[in-house]
Design a protein around this motif. Structure first.
Motif, PDB file in Angstrom:
ATOM      1  N   PRO A 175       0.841  -1.216   0.000  1.00 12.95           N
ATOM      2  CA  PRO A 175       0.000   0.000   0.000  1.00 12.95           C
ATOM      3  C   PRO A 175       0.867   1.255   0.000  1.00 12.95           C
ATOM      4  O   PRO A 175       2.061   1.210   0.336  1.00 12.95           O
ATOM      5  CB  PRO A 175      -0.784  -0.125   1.307  1.00 12.95           C
ATOM      6  CG  PRO A 175       0.096  -0.946   2.197  1.00 12.95           C
ATOM      7  CD  PRO A 175       0.813  -1.928   1.300  1.00 12.95           C
ATOM      8  N   SER A 176       0.285   2.348  -0.380  1.00 11.91           N
ATOM      9  CA  SER A 176       1.009   3.621  -0.386  1.00 11.91           C
ATOM     10  C   SER A 176       1.437   3.969   1.036  1.00 11.91           C
ATOM     11  O   SER A 176       0.667   3.844   1.987  1.00 11.91           O
ATOM     12  CB  SER A 176       0.122   4.730  -0.948  1.00 11.91           C
ATOM     13  OG  SER A 176       0.822   5.946  -0.996  1.00 11.91           O
ATOM     14  N   ASN A 177       2.699   4.354   1.185  1.00  9.85           N
ATOM     15  CA  ASN A 177       3.216   4.738   2.495  1.00  9.85           C
ATOM     16  C   ASN A 177       4.248   5.839   2.311  1.00  9.85           C
ATOM     17  O   ASN A 177       4.503   6.303   1.185  1.00  9.85           O
ATOM     18  CB  ASN A 177       3.816   3.530   3.225  1.00  9.85           C
ATOM     19  CG  ASN A 177       4.881   2.814   2.390  1.00  9.85           C
ATOM     20  OD1 ASN A 177       5.698   3.459   1.734  1.00  9.85           O
ATOM     21  ND2 ASN A 177       4.865   1.489   2.419  1.00  9.85           N
ATOM     22  N   GLY A 178       4.891   6.233   3.399  1.00 10.44           N
ATOM     23  CA  GLY A 178       5.850   7.331   3.331  1.00 10.44           C
ATOM     24  C   GLY A 178       7.027   7.036   2.432  1.00 10.44           C
ATOM     25  O   GLY A 178       7.491   7.911   1.683  1.00 10.44           O
ATOM     26  N   ASP A 179       7.521   5.803   2.479  1.00 13.53           N
ATOM     27  CA  ASP A 179       8.663   5.444   1.643  1.00 13.53           C
ATOM     28  C   ASP A 179       8.294   5.475   0.165  1.00 13.53           C
ATOM     29  O   ASP A 179       9.083   5.943  -0.672  1.00 13.53           O
ATOM     30  CB  ASP A 179       9.174   4.049   2.017  1.00 13.53           C
ATOM     31  CG  ASP A 179       9.873   4.028   3.365  1.00 13.53           C
ATOM     32  OD1 ASP A 179      10.199   5.122   3.870  1.00 13.53           O
ATOM     33  OD2 ASP A 179      10.102   2.934   3.912  1.00 13.53           O
ATOM     34  N   MET A 180       7.099   4.973  -0.174  1.00 12.18           N
ATOM     35  CA  MET A 180       6.669   4.988  -1.575  1.00 12.18           C
ATOM     36  C   MET A 180       6.438   6.418  -2.053  1.00 12.18           C
ATOM     37  O   MET A 180       6.770   6.761  -3.192  1.00 12.18           O
ATOM     38  CB  MET A 180       5.389   4.163  -1.723  1.00 12.18           C
ATOM     39  CG  MET A 180       5.552   2.689  -1.392  1.00 12.18           C
ATOM     40  SD  MET A 180       6.580   1.799  -2.581  1.00 12.18           S
ATOM     41  CE  MET A 180       5.369   1.391  -3.800  1.00 12.18           C
ATOM     42  N   ASP A 181       5.902   7.250  -1.194  1.00 11.73           N
ATOM     43  CA  ASP A 181       5.696   8.654  -1.556  1.00 11.73           C
ATOM     44  C   ASP A 181       7.033   9.352  -1.784  1.00 11.73           C
ATOM     45  O   ASP A 181       7.169  10.181  -2.699  1.00 11.73           O
ATOM     46  CB  ASP A 181       4.904   9.375  -0.461  1.00 11.73           C
ATOM     47  CG  ASP A 181       3.461   8.898  -0.377  1.00 11.73           C
ATOM     48  OD1 ASP A 181       2.978   8.292  -1.350  1.00 11.73           O
ATOM     49  OD2 ASP A 181       2.823   9.133   0.675  1.00 11.73           O
ATOM     50  N   TRP A 182       7.999   9.023  -0.936  1.00 10.64           N
ATOM     51  CA  TRP A 182       9.340   9.604  -1.116  1.00 10.64           C
ATOM     52  C   TRP A 182       9.926   9.184  -2.451  1.00 10.64           C
ATOM     53  O   TRP A 182      10.538   9.988  -3.165  1.00 10.64           O
ATOM     54  CB  TRP A 182      10.237   9.139   0.034  1.00 10.64           C
ATOM     55  CG  TRP A 182      11.679   9.494  -0.149  1.00 10.64           C
ATOM     56  CD1 TRP A 182      12.282  10.683   0.141  1.00 10.64           C
ATOM     57  CD2 TRP A 182      12.706   8.652  -0.677  1.00 10.64           C
ATOM     58  NE1 TRP A 182      13.633  10.631  -0.176  1.00 10.64           N
ATOM     59  CE2 TRP A 182      13.912   9.398  -0.675  1.00 10.64           C
ATOM     60  CE3 TRP A 182      12.732   7.338  -1.143  1.00 10.64           C
ATOM     61  CZ2 TRP A 182      15.118   8.868  -1.123  1.00 10.64           C
ATOM     62  CZ3 TRP A 182      13.936   6.807  -1.608  1.00 10.64           C
ATOM     63  CH2 TRP A 182      15.103   7.568  -1.584  1.00 10.64           C
ATOM     64  N   LEU A 183       9.731   7.912  -2.811  1.00  8.42           N
ATOM     65  CA  LEU A 183      10.258   7.421  -4.083  1.00  8.42           C
ATOM     66  C   LEU A 183       9.565   8.113  -5.253  1.00  8.42           C
ATOM     67  O   LEU A 183      10.209   8.451  -6.260  1.00  8.42           O
ATOM     68  CB  LEU A 183      10.072   5.909  -4.160  1.00  8.42           C
ATOM     69  CG  LEU A 183      10.790   5.189  -5.302  1.00  8.42           C
ATOM     70  CD1 LEU A 183      12.268   5.530  -5.341  1.00  8.42           C
ATOM     71  CD2 LEU A 183      10.592   3.685  -5.173  1.00  8.42           C
TER      72      LEU A 183
END
Length: 702
Positions: free
Chosen positions: A177-185
């Motif tokens: 799921p979308s999370n902080g790490d994915m948003d950063w990427l």
């Protein structure tokens, strides 16, 4: 994806090794000196990068773009990412490679033939393109032999620019799921794929890095899986071939392929679409994508083609009246290998304005000539009216080489060019990065000739452009308030590390420029500490001894390099550090700095041998009190060469080869043949010789 997985020491180091060993030579040629500079303090720099990644303080930087002309008249953009952005992108690609390997492996060498991965831990990211391309050809031969004689050519428009970040991440991490790490990427991908901060968007991957080539493969994986059972589906990068027994078979497959592509936001290139019947296997092979891609053009030394043969081959690559390029693969083959030939030169000068897509090959050939009026006239014409910034930039670089040496530009022409170059340097237009790079390079060289501070125009250029010009910065740029000071104060570290070796060699330091070490970027500070420019408390007792033992398996105990070198120890250490940093990624840089280290230690040894009256002692100054060149001191008839032939022969051979590197002398003084870069085979031979010579040298030390 978890950021902690991306930022492990092992993954970051593997990312770095894959960047420096990659086959994307056209991209890497911009960065090669920077890679060496970063490697000087690699462990410290990587540890610092990891801390910033884990602490959330790492911020991706906007790339610069180089626009390469295409035969169609359009451009192929290269995104020049900052060094640590390249590492992070490759580290992400490493994780993606592990994640998708089970899904991609069944397709490799069956329907997909591009960017095939090596083993998990290999420092080489992809298998050699020659191997995968040959497999591609064999597959087409197999289709033809099976009676699949109808062929559909399918190409994608602006493929890299249309890759959706969301779909890419869902393909790699379908259950995450979308999370902080994915948003950063996503933020990183948005920054790296856009030219300006204000125009960031959710699609596109930067062209140039190897990591992007694999991420593009990841994006196409669902399409490959959907069509893997379609007879004749064969893909190499974004060029798809569909083979069938009938025209309708091929068209049916194309309909399915087009639907899948549009679902992923990809745009078929209708102008290149065609369905044909191949009467021979050669016709089928002739429909293959070009392997003469400059992104994969290798820069190491090639076997030269004799003049007569080169002329013959070159003419067969042309056709029509007036001549135009018909066989681009053959043309590029000749241009990168041919000896200088006045007849070929005439043809090249006429072709350059009409074939900007081959500018890199044309100018590589033109660089082999000593100053010629036709070349100068061509370059002056190109910078005046050629519409492509890349071509104008190459012309500026060529003209910079005509400022000194034999037949330099006349004062009037030089003055006019300086004025134009200043105008370009002041504009700072992002789309003209290569032209600005060429003009600034010209100004830096012109400063030596004119005695005026033209390098000041570098103070306001983008960080990567500053770094790319650092190798021609004049000594005057290292005065207080000169360009070097702005390099060290830059917020990006690339300009600073690009001049650390020069600062060290000139005996300067941060204090010279009224800069406190704490005010330097961490990467610049790390590099200066590694070179000894900034003293480090509690460092190794004898780092030269440690480096030599680690690289050449030669112990110096109980001898001391400090005792031999005295106050020159730091200078010699810096040279050896630079050599060691280039050992794997820049063979010619390794030899140049290793040879300079030999010069420094040989002078110190001769002072000791002369003081003790040793039989191997020889004079190291001429009658005017000037230091002799290393080659003179190593003359075969000298006392040292006779007493210590193992050391003398090794050092002499390396010095002679160093004098024939392009960064030492562009041409051989006797034969006028172009100088060649050092090969891995030559480096390995020198290492073998050093392992025998250095123990003897150490035995002579005090």
């Amino acid at each position: 994806m978890k950021l902690k997985q991306l930022a492990t020491p092992a993954n970051l180091e593997l990312a770095w090794r894959r960047i420096t060993t990659g086959g994307n030579h056209q991209y890497k040629r911009y960065f090669r000196p920077l890679y060496v500079a970063y490697e000087v303090a690699f462990d410290a720099n990587l540890a610092d990068l990891r801390k910033r990644l884990e602490g959330g303080s790492f911020t991706p930087r906007q790339p610069e773009r180089v626009y390469l002309p295409k035969a169609s008249g359009l451009h192929r953009p290269l995104s020049l990412l900052h060094i640590e952005d390249q590492i992070v992108l490759q580290a992400f690609a490493n994780l993606a490679a592990k994640k998708l390997y089970p899904r991609r492996q069944p397709l490799q060498f069956k329907v997909v033939f591009s960017n095939i991965l090596q083993r998990d831990s290999s420092i080489f990211f992809f298998k050699r393109w020659q191997e995968t391309y040959a497999s591609f050809q064999r597959r087409i031969q197999k289709h033809y032999d099976a009676g699949l004689r109808w062929v559909g050519d399918f190409d994608l428009a602006a493929f890299y620019d249309t890759v959706s970040h969301d779909l890419l991440l869902k393909t790699i991490y379908p259950r995450t799921p979308s999370n902080g790490d994915m948003d950063w990427l996503r933020q990183c991908l948005a920054t790296w794929s856009s030219e300006k901060a204000a125009s960031r968007h959710g699609h596109g991957i930067p062209q140039g890095p190897l990591a992007s080539d694999f991420l593009a493969e990841c994006f196409l994986l669902p399409i490959d899986q959907a069509l893997q059972k379609t007879p004749g589906y064969t893909r190499y990068v974004d060029d798809v071939r569909l083979f069938g027994k009938t025209e309708d078979d091929v068209r049916a497959a194309i309909i399915q392929l087009e639907r899948r592509c549009r679902e992923h936001g990809l745009i078929p290139q209708s102008g290149k679409f065609a369905v044909k019947h191949a009467a021979t296997v050669q016709e089928a092979m002739g429909m293959l994508p070009s392997i003469g891609d400059p992104q994969r053009s290798s820069t190491p030394a090639r076997v030269p083609v004799p003049r007569a043969r080169a002329r013959e081959l070159f003419l067969t690559s042309l056709g029509g009246k007036p001549y135009r390029v018909r066989d681009k693969t053959r043309l590029r083959y000749v241009l990168y290998r041919a000896e200088p030939d006045p007849e070929v030169l005439k043809l090249v000068c006429g072709l350059v304005p009409h074939h900007p897509e081959h500018a890199d090959a044309f100018f590589a050939y033109l660089a082999r000539f000593s100053p010629r009026k036709p070349i100068t006239r061509l370059c002056l014409s190109l910078i005046d009216k050629n519409p492509y910034a890349y071509v104008r930039g190459e012309a500026w670089l060529n003209l910079a080489g005509r400022l000194e040496g034999k037949r330099p530009l006349d004062a009037s022409t030089r003055a006019g060019l300086v004025k134009r170059a200043i105008t370009i340097a002041k504009k700072q237009r992002p789309e003209n990065f290569t032209e600005t790079l060429g003009a600034c390079h010209f100004l830096a060289v012109a400063e030596v000739v004119e005695g005026k501070r033209y390098s000041r125009f570098l103070n306001f250029q983008p960080a990567l452009l500053q770094a790319f010009v650092s190798d021609v910065l004049p000594d005057t740029a290292f005065a207080v308030d000169g360009a070097a000071e702005s390099y060290l104060k830059a917020s990006a570290f690339e300009p600073g590390i690009s001049i650390c070796a020069r600062v060290h060699a000139m005996g300067l330091g941060p204090a010279t420029f009224n800069i406190k070490p704490s005010a330097l970027t961490s990467q610049v500070r790390n590099t200066m500490e590694a070179l000894g420019t900034i003293p480090v408390k509690g460092g190794p007792v004898d780092p030269i001894a440690e480096l030599i033992e680690a690289r050449y398996e030669v112990s110096s105990a109980p001898k001391s390099w400090h005792t031999l070198l005295g106050e020159d120890y730091v200078h010699a250490l810096g040279l050896l550090k630079l050599a060691d940093a280039a050992f794997k990624s820049g063979f010619s840089y390794w030899l140049a700095n290793q040879n300079s280290f030999h010069h420094a230690i040989f002078l110190a040894l001769q002072q000791h041998l002369n003081a003790t009256g040793h039989a191997a002692a020889r004079s190291f100054k001429n009658k005017n009190g000037e230091l002799l060149d290393l080659g003179v001191m190593l003359d075969a008839s000298s006392p040292f060469s006779k007493a210590c032939p193992v050391v003398a022969d090794c050092f002499r051979d390396m010095n002679n080869r160093r004098n024939h590197l392009p960064n030492s002398h562009p041409y051989d003084k006797k034969s006028a043949a172009p100088s060649k870069h050092l090969t891995a085979k030559e480096r390995n031979r020198f290492v073998h010789d050093l392992k025998a010579a250095l123990p003897v040298f150490v035995g002579l030390m005090p």
